[in-house]
Design a protein around this motif. Sequence first.
Motif, mmCIF file in Angstrom:
data_model
loop_
_atom_site.group_PDB
_atom_site.id
_atom_site.type_symbol
_atom_site.label_atom_id
_atom_site.label_comp_id
_atom_site.label_asym_id
_atom_site.label_seq_id
_atom_site.Cartn_x
_atom_site.Cartn_y
_atom_site.Cartn_z
ATOM 1 N N ASN A 211 -45.344 -56.156 45.212
ATOM 2 C CA ASN A 211 -45.368 -54.606 44.861
ATOM 3 C C ASN A 211 -45.970 -54.235 43.482
ATOM 4 O OD1 ASN A 211 -42.817 -52.729 43.778
ATOM 5 N ND2 ASN A 211 -44.122 -52.078 45.230
ATOM 6 N N ILE A 212 -46.905 -53.544 43.879
ATOM 7 C CA ILE A 212 -47.816 -52.949 42.509
ATOM 8 C C ILE A 212 -47.430 -51.713 41.998
ATOM 9 C CG2 ILE A 212 -49.671 -54.723 42.830
ATOM 10 C CD1 ILE A 212 -51.217 -52.613 44.082
ATOM 11 N N VAL A 213 -46.830 -51.119 42.929
ATOM 12 C CA VAL A 213 -46.293 -49.728 42.398
ATOM 13 C C VAL A 213 -44.878 -49.315 43.217
ATOM 14 C CG1 VAL A 213 -46.917 -47.119 42.327
ATOM 15 C CG2 VAL A 213 -48.691 -48.726 42.244
ATOM 16 N N ASP A 214 -44.018 -48.920 42.263
ATOM 17 C CA ASP A 214 -42.796 -48.583 42.622
ATOM 18 C C ASP A 214 -42.302 -47.148 42.027
ATOM 19 O OD1 ASP A 214 -40.167 -48.262 43.712
ATOM 20 O OD2 ASP A 214 -39.766 -50.261 43.394
ATOM 21 N N ILE A 215 -42.013 -46.116 42.641
ATOM 22 C CA ILE A 215 -41.902 -44.992 42.021
ATOM 23 C C ILE A 215 -40.454 -44.720 42.633
ATOM 24 C CG2 ILE A 215 -44.410 -44.166 41.732
ATOM 25 C CD1 ILE A 215 -43.789 -41.957 43.931
ATOM 26 N N LYS A 216 -39.686 -45.448 43.234
ATOM 27 C CA LYS A 216 -38.546 -45.009 43.712
ATOM 28 C C LYS A 216 -37.427 -44.864 42.693
ATOM 29 C CE LYS A 216 -34.743 -46.408 47.197
ATOM 30 N NZ LYS A 216 -34.466 -47.463 47.950
ATOM 31 N N PRO A 217 -36.675 -43.873 42.389
ATOM 32 C CA PRO A 217 -35.785 -43.844 41.325
ATOM 33 C C PRO A 217 -34.521 -44.316 41.740
ATOM 34 C CG PRO A 217 -35.773 -41.517 42.729
ATOM 35 C CD PRO A 217 -36.878 -42.562 43.330
ATOM 36 N N ASP A 261 -47.070 -49.402 37.272
ATOM 37 C CA ASP A 261 -46.032 -48.068 37.212
ATOM 38 C C ASP A 261 -46.539 -47.217 36.062
ATOM 39 O OD1 ASP A 261 -44.797 -48.855 39.315
ATOM 40 O OD2 ASP A 261 -42.752 -49.184 38.151
ATOM 41 N N ARG A 262 -47.208 -47.779 35.092
ATOM 42 C CA ARG A 262 -47.765 -47.041 34.120
ATOM 43 C C ARG A 262 -49.310 -47.072 34.416
ATOM 44 N NH1 ARG A 262 -45.323 -49.356 28.326
ATOM 45 N NH2 ARG A 262 -43.084 -48.634 28.792
ATOM 46 N N HIS A 263 -49.634 -45.897 34.619
ATOM 47 C CA HIS A 263 -51.361 -45.608 35.157
ATOM 48 C C HIS A 263 -52.091 -45.508 33.710
ATOM 49 C CE1 HIS A 263 -49.387 -41.807 34.166
ATOM 50 N NE2 HIS A 263 -50.403 -41.507 33.414
ATOM 51 N N ALA A 264 -53.509 -45.956 34.116
ATOM 52 C CA ALA A 264 -54.448 -46.036 33.142
ATOM 53 C C ALA A 264 -55.045 -44.323 32.789
ATOM 54 C CB ALA A 264 -55.696 -46.859 33.612
#
Length: 452
Positions: A211-217, A261-264
């Motif tokens: 899992n490389i992105v997880d935006i589930k609150p 989760d922290r974008h460039a």
Amino acid sequence: MAGNGGETTWCFSQVKGTLEDDVTEADLISCVEFNHDGELLATGDKGGRVVIFQRDPASKQCVPKKGEYNVYSTFQSHEPEFDYLKSLEIEEKINKIRWLKRKNQAHFLLSTNDKTIKLWKVSERDKRVTGYNTREEGGRPREPARITQLRVPTVRPAELMVEASPRRIFANAHTYHINSISLNSDQETYLSADDLRINLWHLEITDQSFNIVDIKPANMEELTEVITAAEFHPTECNLFVYSSSKGTIRLCDMRAAALCDRHAKLFEEPEDPHARSFFSEIISSISDVKLSNSGRYMMSRDYLGLKVWDLRMETKPVETYPVHEYLRSKLCSLYENDCIFDKFECCWSGDDQRLMTGSYNGFFRVFERGGAATTTTRRSELTLEASRECAARPRQPLRARRVAASAKRKKDEISVDCLDFNKKILHTAWHPHESIIAVAATNNLFIFQDKF
């Protein structure tokens, strides 16, 4: 290329599929994709089928070249399933198809429905082996007593057969519906994205993904956006982008952290407060994002238009192309009939100089880049139509169409009130090297080419 209202250099080449009125839901095309050399063209439909077309060899030899394709292989990729734990039906509809670069005689592609991704091998067999020692020609085992001598089997020519076989099945990794798959430039890994998560897979490993992105609150009531599309950079294997329903695009670097989760970089156009309305958030949702073949630019499609971004500039798009701005006055009725939630795709030409996306009434738009997009010239945009009428005029130049936004309209214009919103061009594809385009219109695949 001509401006709206006259003949163009685009011509009808072929249409695949029946032109009958009684079309079933399962026959509707749900994705279109050329392979890396343009020799094959794949479509997926809502019935879970994949149809592969192959470029006609004779069409490449004539002058000028023709963009003609014949059916190469058809197979059932996905079947309807039922999740008993969640009491949920899983549709067989093919959401995306992505080709792997060819490494040997066989072709490989990834196809996905809402939950399961499959790796398919498509291979040819034009020879058969005869003269077996232990079995008859029909395949039945021979009695040992009848085997009196050893024979060397021989290989003989046979009728060409195209076989599609599943080599890998990647399942049970997504809670929500998969909306994107994208192959990495290393041709060893790929990503899959659903509404809230992006997973990274290795093509050889089916039981594990990262899992490389997880935006589930933590609390779903705090959810403010969902992921709408994701794609790897064409040359930098550590970079990928994903878009959201809030109209933002994030560029992530997998070298920075295991969880991106922290974008460039964050690409977002500031909203004009004077133009804000009830529909602003809905129409700003990005339905598709595509990086250019060179890797320098990125194109995003929202409900009303296309935007081209320079990856080195986050503050605003460098080019903006209105697709059907005349629908802005119709947003209320489009909301009521759910058309405002339609997800249009977009694509680049092989040289990154032209863009294509769909609209309603069987219309699709082709934009020629160059110069400021805000001062669009007559040469830089076209509205074309995929219809039965153009199928009746093979290799004749298509007429550019024009829509009148107001009640007053000219002779060749169509009133916005007369548009058929059931004829949606959601899926389009551009040949990687030539001016050949494929447009999905309900159950039909239209192929057009530029004479020049």
